[in-house]
Motif scaffolding. Structure first.
Motif, short mmCIF file in Angstrom:
data_model
loop_
_atom_site.label_atom_id
_atom_site.label_comp_id
_atom_site.label_asym_id
_atom_site.label_seq_id
_atom_site.Cartn_x
_atom_site.Cartn_y
_atom_site.Cartn_z
N LEU A 50 8.02 -8.17 11.25
CA LEU A 50 7.11 -8.93 10.42
C LEU A 50 6.09 -7.99 9.71
CD1 LEU A 50 7.16 -11.81 9.48
CD2 LEU A 50 5.43 -12.60 11.08
N LEU A 51 5.84 -7.67 8.39
CA LEU A 51 5.21 -6.60 7.87
C LEU A 51 4.55 -7.02 6.61
CD1 LEU A 51 4.79 -3.52 7.62
CD2 LEU A 51 6.95 -3.44 6.26
N ASP A 52 3.09 -6.82 6.96
CA ASP A 52 2.24 -7.37 5.79
C ASP A 52 2.37 -6.24 4.61
OD1 ASP A 52 0.14 -8.55 4.34
OD2 ASP A 52 -1.44 -7.97 5.42
N VAL A 53 2.24 -6.87 3.59
CA VAL A 53 2.60 -5.96 2.19
C VAL A 53 1.31 -5.10 2.06
CG1 VAL A 53 2.70 -5.78 -0.31
CG2 VAL A 53 4.19 -7.45 1.04
N GLN A 54 0.22 -5.76 2.19
CA GLN A 54 -1.22 -5.08 2.10
C GLN A 54 -1.73 -4.51 3.42
OE1 GLN A 54 -2.89 -8.16 -0.30
NE2 GLN A 54 -2.79 -6.76 -1.92
N LEU A 55 -1.66 -3.28 3.69
CA LEU A 55 -2.23 -2.57 4.99
C LEU A 55 -3.24 -1.38 4.35
CD1 LEU A 55 1.18 -2.21 6.86
CD2 LEU A 55 -0.73 -3.94 7.31
N PRO A 56 -4.19 -1.16 5.24
CA PRO A 56 -5.25 -0.16 4.95
C PRO A 56 -4.88 1.08 4.50
CG PRO A 56 -5.38 -1.03 7.16
CD PRO A 56 -4.39 -1.73 6.76
N ASP A 57 -3.72 1.55 5.11
CA ASP A 57 -3.26 3.05 5.11
C ASP A 57 -2.25 3.28 3.94
OD1 ASP A 57 -1.63 1.83 6.83
OD2 ASP A 57 -1.55 3.67 8.12
N MET A 58 -1.32 2.22 3.86
CA MET A 58 -0.09 2.35 3.25
C MET A 58 0.22 1.07 2.89
SD MET A 58 2.91 3.98 5.63
CE MET A 58 2.07 5.17 6.36
N ASP A 59 1.02 0.47 1.83
CA ASP A 59 1.53 -0.70 1.76
C ASP A 59 2.85 -0.93 2.27
OD1 ASP A 59 3.54 0.02 0.01
OD2 ASP A 59 2.51 -0.27 -1.77
N GLY A 60 3.07 -2.02 2.73
CA GLY A 60 4.50 -2.55 3.48
C GLY A 60 5.70 -1.72 2.92
N PHE A 61 5.48 -1.59 1.46
CA PHE A 61 6.57 -1.00 0.62
C PHE A 61 6.94 0.41 1.22
CE2 PHE A 61 5.61 -4.33 -2.21
CZ PHE A 61 6.71 -5.03 -1.99
N ALA A 62 5.87 1.22 1.45
CA ALA A 62 5.88 2.53 1.82
C ALA A 62 6.33 2.48 3.10
CB ALA A 62 4.49 3.26 1.52
#
Length: 117
Positions: A54-66
């Protein structure tokens, strides 16, 4: 009794992770790991063997797509989550390799199961 589906929960907000853990465990999932950013998620995937991420799209170091772009073949299915609406990501979800998207407000075990089975 059905074997619980194991989950790696990736989100930068501890309060959301705690809430999501409670929701998922009440629905028969087992949260076997948590990560607060993309780097930690990739490290956790190297040591844990979750059935789903379960992966949040907006993360502090890179987004979920990365994060998705760095996953190896054979990685577990990924469900993207966000407090934003799916339409905010203009088709990026469809081409990402994720099984689907769930708004954080709609998170439930049945929503995850509908995407991974």
């Amino acid at each position: 009794m059905e074997t619980p589906t194991t989950v790696l929960l990736v989100d930068d907000h501890p309060s959301f992770r705690a809430c999501a853990r409670a929701i998922l465990e009440a629905d028969g999932f087992e949260v076997i790991g948590e990560a607060e950013d993309g780097r930690a998620a990739l490290e956790a995937l190297g040591t844990l063997d979750p059935d789903v991420v379960l992966l949040d799209v907006q993360l502090p170091d890179m987004d979920g797509f990365a994060v998705l772009a760095q996953l190896e073949k054979g990685a577990p299915p990924v469900v993207l989550i966000s407090s934003r609406d799916a339409s905010d990501y203009d088709g990026m979800i469809r081409g990402s390799g994720a099984r689907g998207f769930i708004s954080k407000a709609e998170l439930s075990g049945s929503a995850i199961r509908s995407l991974i089975w």
